[in-house]
Design a protein around this motif. Structure first.
Motif, PDB file in Angstrom:
ATOM      1  N   ALA A 231     -15.142  22.936   3.583  1.00  0.00           N
ATOM      2  CA  ALA A 231     -15.712  24.180   4.115  1.00  0.00           C
ATOM      3  C   ALA A 231     -17.216  24.058   4.242  1.00  0.00           C
ATOM      4  N   THR A 232     -17.733  24.740   5.241  1.00  0.00           N
ATOM      5  CA  THR A 232     -19.180  24.821   5.428  1.00  0.00           C
ATOM      6  C   THR A 232     -19.554  26.270   5.745  1.00  0.00           C
ATOM      7  N   VAL A 233     -20.740  26.654   5.395  1.00  0.00           N
ATOM      8  CA  VAL A 233     -21.209  28.009   5.706  1.00  0.00           C
ATOM      9  C   VAL A 233     -21.807  28.071   7.102  1.00  0.00           C
ATOM     10  N   ARG A 234     -21.946  26.944   7.758  1.00  0.00           N
ATOM     11  CA  ARG A 234     -22.585  26.877   9.075  1.00  0.00           C
ATOM     12  C   ARG A 234     -21.555  26.801  10.197  1.00  0.00           C
ATOM     13  N   SER A 235     -21.895  27.364  11.336  1.00  0.00           N
ATOM     14  CA  SER A 235     -21.023  27.310  12.515  1.00  0.00           C
ATOM     15  C   SER A 235     -21.471  26.177  13.429  1.00  0.00           C
ATOM     16  N   TYR A 236     -21.126  24.980  13.029  1.00  0.00           N
ATOM     17  CA  TYR A 236     -21.552  23.806  13.775  1.00  0.00           C
ATOM     18  C   TYR A 236     -20.835  23.693  15.113  1.00  0.00           C
ATOM     19  N   ILE A 237     -21.444  22.918  16.030  1.00  0.00           N
ATOM     20  CA  ILE A 237     -20.748  22.554  17.265  1.00  0.00           C
ATOM     21  C   ILE A 237     -19.632  21.569  16.921  1.00  0.00           C
ATOM     22  N   SER A 238     -18.728  21.385  17.862  1.00  0.00           N
ATOM     23  CA  SER A 238     -17.509  20.646  17.569  1.00  0.00           C
ATOM     24  C   SER A 238     -17.771  19.224  17.096  1.00  0.00           C
ATOM     25  N   SER A 239     -18.740  18.536  17.689  1.00  0.00           N
ATOM     26  CA  SER A 239     -18.997  17.149  17.321  1.00  0.00           C
ATOM     27  C   SER A 239     -19.422  17.028  15.861  1.00  0.00           C
TER      28      SER A 239
ATOM     29  N   SER B  70     -18.840  32.957   2.547  1.00  0.00           N
ATOM     30  CA  SER B  70     -18.480  33.381   3.892  1.00  0.00           C
ATOM     31  C   SER B  70     -18.428  32.127   4.758  1.00  0.00           C
ATOM     32  N   PRO B  71     -17.231  31.671   5.141  1.00  0.00           N
ATOM     33  CA  PRO B  71     -17.120  30.406   5.854  1.00  0.00           C
ATOM     34  C   PRO B  71     -17.741  30.439   7.249  1.00  0.00           C
ATOM     35  N   GLY B  72     -18.377  29.337   7.623  1.00  0.00           N
ATOM     36  CA  GLY B  72     -18.744  29.127   9.021  1.00  0.00           C
ATOM     37  C   GLY B  72     -17.620  28.354   9.701  1.00  0.00           C
ATOM     38  N   ALA B  73     -17.023  27.441   8.943  1.00  0.00           N
ATOM     39  CA  ALA B  73     -15.900  26.659   9.431  1.00  0.00           C
ATOM     40  C   ALA B  73     -15.188  26.035   8.248  1.00  0.00           C
ATOM     41  N   MET B  74     -13.900  25.760   8.460  1.00  0.00           N
ATOM     42  CA  MET B  74     -13.125  25.018   7.469  1.00  0.00           C
ATOM     43  C   MET B  74     -12.350  23.927   8.193  1.00  0.00           C
ATOM     44  N   ALA B  75     -12.000  22.897   7.448  1.00  0.00           N
ATOM     45  CA  ALA B  75     -11.409  21.725   8.098  1.00  0.00           C
ATOM     46  C   ALA B  75     -10.480  20.991   7.142  1.00  0.00           C
ATOM     47  N   TRP B  76      -9.710  20.088   7.723  1.00  0.00           N
ATOM     48  CA  TRP B  76      -8.893  19.150   6.974  1.00  0.00           C
ATOM     49  C   TRP B  76      -9.304  17.730   7.345  1.00  0.00           C
ATOM     50  N   PHE B  77      -9.443  16.917   6.334  1.00  0.00           N
ATOM     51  CA  PHE B  77      -9.645  15.489   6.486  1.00  0.00           C
ATOM     52  C   PHE B  77      -8.526  14.778   5.721  1.00  0.00           C
ATOM     53  N   ARG B  78      -8.364  13.497   5.986  1.00  0.00           N
ATOM     54  CA  ARG B  78      -7.365  12.737   5.245  1.00  0.00           C
ATOM     55  C   ARG B  78      -7.862  11.320   4.993  1.00  0.00           C
ATOM     56  N   GLN B  79      -7.311  10.737   3.944  1.00  0.00           N
ATOM     57  CA  GLN B  79      -7.655   9.361   3.612  1.00  0.00           C
ATOM     58  C   GLN B  79      -6.393   8.624   3.192  1.00  0.00           C
TER      59      GLN B  79
ATOM     60  N   GLY C 212      -6.653   2.323   1.450  1.00  0.00           N
ATOM     61  CA  GLY C 212      -7.371   1.225   2.069  1.00  0.00           C
ATOM     62  C   GLY C 212      -8.121   1.585   3.338  1.00  0.00           C
ATOM     63  N   LYS C 213      -8.137   2.869   3.677  1.00  0.00           N
ATOM     64  CA  LYS C 213      -8.813   3.297   4.897  1.00  0.00           C
ATOM     65  C   LYS C 213      -9.901   4.311   4.573  1.00  0.00           C
ATOM     66  N   GLU C 214     -10.792   4.501   5.522  1.00  0.00           N
ATOM     67  CA  GLU C 214     -11.836   5.495   5.354  1.00  0.00           C
ATOM     68  C   GLU C 214     -11.277   6.888   5.618  1.00  0.00           C
ATOM     69  N   ARG C 215     -11.967   7.862   5.062  1.00  0.00           N
ATOM     70  CA  ARG C 215     -11.604   9.258   5.319  1.00  0.00           C
ATOM     71  C   ARG C 215     -11.782   9.560   6.807  1.00  0.00           C
ATOM     72  N   GLU C 216     -10.843  10.324   7.374  1.00  0.00           N
ATOM     73  CA  GLU C 216     -10.944  10.669   8.781  1.00  0.00           C
ATOM     74  C   GLU C 216     -10.710  12.158   9.000  1.00  0.00           C
ATOM     75  N   PHE C 217     -11.318  12.649  10.056  1.00  0.00           N
ATOM     76  CA  PHE C 217     -11.176  14.039  10.458  1.00  0.00           C
ATOM     77  C   PHE C 217      -9.761  14.288  10.977  1.00  0.00           C
ATOM     78  N   VAL C 218      -9.207  15.452  10.654  1.00  0.00           N
ATOM     79  CA  VAL C 218      -7.891  15.835  11.162  1.00  0.00           C
ATOM     80  C   VAL C 218      -8.005  17.069  12.058  1.00  0.00           C
ATOM     81  N   ALA C 219      -8.563  18.145  11.526  1.00  0.00           N
ATOM     82  CA  ALA C 219      -8.645  19.397  12.288  1.00  0.00           C
ATOM     83  C   ALA C 219      -9.694  20.302  11.677  1.00  0.00           C
ATOM     84  N   ALA C 220     -10.259  21.177  12.508  1.00  0.00           N
ATOM     85  CA  ALA C 220     -11.246  22.145  12.034  1.00  0.00           C
ATOM     86  C   ALA C 220     -11.090  23.449  12.799  1.00  0.00           C
ATOM     87  N   ILE C 221     -11.511  24.526  12.161  1.00  0.00           N
ATOM     88  CA  ILE C 221     -11.498  25.837  12.793  1.00  0.00           C
ATOM     89  C   ILE C 221     -12.808  26.543  12.480  1.00  0.00           C
ATOM     90  N   ARG C 222     -13.426  27.069  13.522  1.00  0.00           N
ATOM     91  CA  ARG C 222     -14.706  27.752  13.361  1.00  0.00           C
ATOM     92  C   ARG C 222     -14.448  29.249  13.242  1.00  0.00           C
TER      93      ARG C 222
END
Length: 126
Positions: free
Chosen positions: A97-105, A29-38, A41-51
């Protein structure tokens, strides 16, 4: 829980792609899901998330107005519609994906996610 990402490919600058990530698991049961990209030669970065609890969505500044994250509750699926793509968007895109409903940060930080997909390559080139 397994995450299966798909929809990547080669697209010309200005084009569009739609990524899909399906989460499967008997009791997931998702708390939130997101997309990251890499990018190479660069570090992984956040793209978008939905709670899941309130449908709030969050975006990295460079994709705001071009990318849209959405979900299908019944299928534990998240989508990333990417428009006006440019070469700087070239990367491997990972869903998480995470099962927790984290704050945006906290949703912007990869270490807060419990599950990751295998990645799908997006290449923007003429």
């Amino acid at each position: 829980v397994q995450l299966q990402a798909s929809g990547g490919g080669l697209v010309q600058p200005g084009g569009s792609l739609r990524l899909t990530c399906v989460a499967s698991g008997r009791t997931f049961s998702p708390g939130a899901m997101a997309w990251f990209r890499q990018a190479p030669g660069k570090e992984r970065e956040f793209v978008a998330a939905i709670r899941w609890s309130d449908n709030n969505r969050y975006y990295e500044d460079s994709v705001k107005g071009r990318f849209t994250i959405s979900r299908d509750n019944a299928k534990n699926t998240v989508f990333l519609q990417m428009n006006s793509l440019n070469p700087e968007d070239t990367a491997i895109y990972y869903c998480a994906a995470t099962v927790r409903s984290y704050i945006s940060s906290l949703l912007r930080v990869g270490t807060h996610y419990d599950y990751w997909g295998q990645g799908t390559q997006v290449t923007v080139s003429s």
